[in-house]
Design an enzyme around this catalytic site. Structure first.
Site, PDB file in Angstrom:
ATOM      1  N   ASP A 163      88.820 -54.029 -15.436  1.00 34.35           N
ATOM      2  CA  ASP A 163      88.758 -55.443 -15.775  1.00 34.35           C
ATOM      3  C   ASP A 163      90.078 -55.889 -16.400  1.00 34.35           C
ATOM      4  O   ASP A 163      90.445 -55.442 -17.478  1.00 34.35           O
ATOM      5  CB  ASP A 163      87.597 -55.647 -16.766  1.00 34.35           C
ATOM      6  CG  ASP A 163      87.183 -57.099 -16.908  1.00 34.35           C
ATOM      7  OD1 ASP A 163      88.073 -57.946 -17.038  1.00 34.35           O
ATOM      8  OD2 ASP A 163      85.979 -57.366 -16.853  1.00 34.35           O
ATOM      9  N   HIS A 218      84.041 -61.945  -6.055  1.00 33.34           N
ATOM     10  CA  HIS A 218      84.622 -62.461  -7.298  1.00 33.34           C
ATOM     11  C   HIS A 218      86.149 -62.552  -7.204  1.00 33.34           C
ATOM     12  O   HIS A 218      86.752 -63.539  -7.613  1.00 33.34           O
ATOM     13  CB  HIS A 218      84.219 -61.558  -8.470  1.00 33.34           C
ATOM     14  CG  HIS A 218      84.780 -61.997  -9.780  1.00 33.34           C
ATOM     15  ND1 HIS A 218      84.274 -63.064 -10.489  1.00 33.34           N
ATOM     16  CD2 HIS A 218      85.824 -61.528 -10.514  1.00 33.34           C
ATOM     17  CE1 HIS A 218      84.964 -63.222 -11.604  1.00 33.34           C
ATOM     18  NE2 HIS A 218      85.912 -62.306 -11.642  1.00 33.34           N
TER      19      HIS A 218
END
Lengths: 410, 410
Positions: free
Chosen positions: B227, B320
């Site tokens: 992330d 995403h």
């Protein structure tokens, strides 16, 4: 005692499986270093801290459980589970088998079967999982082995116990030096337990992070006190006696012990109103270094007989250090304490310590101390026990066994 | 950029003051080492991790605030305060002056005046305190400087915002590599703020502990995803433009920026029901190493035009990574994200991420991305924004100033 690097073998095998053979965990690790070389990550402002401790392991299997004599890790999560209604002996055995297998994998840095985020299991950071049995679970597993002290502690006048922090059928004490490793392990274990148990309470605690202070420094609690000075050193004769029994105390089972978990709320605001001499008088130790008021260094023995030139005791009659001293040599415990701090909106914060102690026999070792502190301890003015639980801690298990299996064979 | 060892000077001076001249912090530190030598502390099971990082510091003073381009620390606490009713401009200035002075002391490892547990301030572990101003506070301080974007974000259809995680007059972003240092700093700052402000919300988060993984490794969130791969490197030209404005975006004030804090609840149980190919399809990246589905390494550029032999896009329309890509080069943000994990009784756990992003102009940089994700993003199936707040982040201050003072001079 050191496992081979857990990031080889287990994890990269897993990585290959999960990613369909495209990439290995080794590649992922190399990538981090690579991005540093390429300068795509931020340059560290100081010489980098060696990435040493994520791969450290504490062996899960053995005659005794890990997490008792283990050098305390930076983070702990105490998770109390309740068996689902109707769970019988077979369900208990299945639960313990599943949890033992998962805990063993996680402790060595291998993702257990069914772990959907195996990369989070890669750095165990000395993860330990310690099982404690409440009366109901032990009663189902081995009804004739339930020790007499396995029940709620006697009521103390200072207690303001809340149901939501007390009791439980099965306690998992999870400890690790990495908060993310702990979080992941907790999640995996709770998933494994879900079909036969529900979460009763979870208490998260912390100490200094690894490397922030020299290893071996006694921790400080949120009152700023040096906390745990008098604890016996794991491996010492005294530790053996206190935790696993000796001539004057017997454990409930060989290589077994008992765990007391008390949640102690600390009123930091009220404590802040007190000046340093009054605080040191209440504790009986100097705040700066933890030395007793009669000594010069942390590990000096407090001299309870010493008096001031005016004839007053240097360590006051109500001082914590005096009241906590054993009246009988058997009254010793091994503490494994963590801080908690949960600030809330509008001053509704909650801070204190998760007081965990190991001893062979809580009735003989813990209760007399707590009774004395209940009668008189100046620190009671700023502390309130809000949770309490007692668990029987069974021996460890072999690689092909599970925690508690010894009770079925005995 | 490195301060001299903060444990000299400030702290030992303080130690002398507080302990009445009996002991110094130097002595306390030596004691830890001494107890190791004497063997009174438990022997470490592995070669000791050097006690390197507790003394590391991030300078508080400067043209820009710390905690924005700072290499993310292991722990963060986002504290939102509300001014007490009736607080006026003078109260705001006093509040900022007190908090700035305390934050500067804490960042250099010196206990601020009135710190009753000075020993807990001894190891700052790169503590940074970053101030963000909500519309009410900035309106009181400098009403003509309130930027147009300083208001709640537009409503998004995926939002399920709760008042208890949203808004606020003053945001303090506290970060440190030691959880105890963070806890202490938070307490000291909240005490200093108490007379003029109340706590609105506190969000605690974590990443890997220092040294658990190599420095520079991109963090993983609780879904196991790598992330933050696409984030600009602090110090780079891109970072400057994104955070502090460039040819196409102007910051509200020179060396100022904006902070968006969103609390994103993540449904870990539902995520676990999804198999790896489906998860990777939802994200557009491989879980094992974070590489885009069209590449082989984490930092490869995703190829949004690539198609499979059957003619389907390799990175799905709803992935995403595709939806988060800027449609316009100005749509970039600098993320500083932390995990949170609060397991509760009976399955009432709450886990997710504290999504914090810095950008010069949230309306132009953050909102378009969020709108796109709101319209379509497969990850929405497992994530829910439950908190949201926007703050104007002022420049830093000089040693004799306070955060926000530049607004009074301008």
């Amino acid at each position: 005692m050191r496992e081979p690097d857990p990031r080889r073998g287990g994890l990269s095998r897993r990585g290959l499986l999960v990613a369909g053979g495209v990439a290995s965990a080794g590649a992922a690790t190399a990538l981090g270093a690579e991005s540093l070389r390429r300068g795509t990550a931020a340059p560290p402002p100081d010489p980098p801290v060696p990435a040493a401790h994520g791969g450290r392991t504490e062996p899960f299997h053995g005659a005794r459980q890990a997490g008792v004599g283990t050098v305390p890790q930076a983070f702990a999560s105490f998770v109390a589970l309740d068996l689902r209604p109707g769970a019988g002996p077979e369900a208990v055995r299945r639960l313990l088998r599943v949890l033992s297998a998962d805990a063993a994998d996680l402790a060595r840095g291998t993702a257990p079967v069914g772990d959907q985020e195996p990369w989070l299991a890669e750095h165990p950071a000395r993860l330990s999982v310690t099982f404690g049995f409440g009366p109901r679970l032990l009663g189902l597993l081995a009804p004739d082995r339930v020790p007499p002290w396995l029940r709620p502690l006697p009521a103390f006048s200072i207690d303001r116990l809340e149901e939501r922090w007390s009791g439980g059928d099965l306690l998992l004490q999870l400890c690790a030096d990495d908060r993310l490793a702990l979080s992941h392990a907790q999640r995996v274990l709770l998933k494994g337990a879900r079909s036969s148990a529900t979460v009763r309470w979870v208490q998260d605690g912390f100490r200094h992070t690894v490397g922030a202070v020299p290893e071996g420094t006694t921790m400080r609690n949120l009152f700023g006190q040096v906390d745990g000075t008098a604890d016996a050193r794991p491996g010492s004769e005294e530790f053996e006696r206190v935790v696993y029994g000796g001539a004057d105390t017997a454990p409930w089972i060989e290589d077994g012990t008992a765990l007391v978990v008390r949640r102690i709320r600390m009123d930091l605001d009220a404590w802040d109103e007190v000046d340093t001499p009054a605080r040191e008088d209440a504790v009986g130790r100097r705040l700066a270094d933890g030395a007793p008021l009669t000594g010069t260094a942390e590990h000096d023995e407090p001299d309870l007989a010493a008096t001031s030139p005016l004839g007053f005791p240097v360590i006051a009659p109500y001082a914590h250090v005096r009241r906590a001293r054993p009246a009988d040599p058997v009254e010793r415990i091994h503490r494994r304490v963590y801080n908690y701090d949960l600030p809330g909106a509008g001053g509704a914060g909650d801070a204190g310590m998760i007081f965990a102690s190991y001893q062979a026999d809580p009735d003989r070792q813990f209760v007399p101390i707590q009774r004395r502190l209940d009668e008189l301890d100046m620190l009671n003015a700023w502390t309130t026990p809000v949770g309490s639980a007692v668990f029987a801690v069974p021996p460890g298990c072999a690689e092909d066994g599970f925690v508690g299996d010894v009770l079925l064979r005995a």
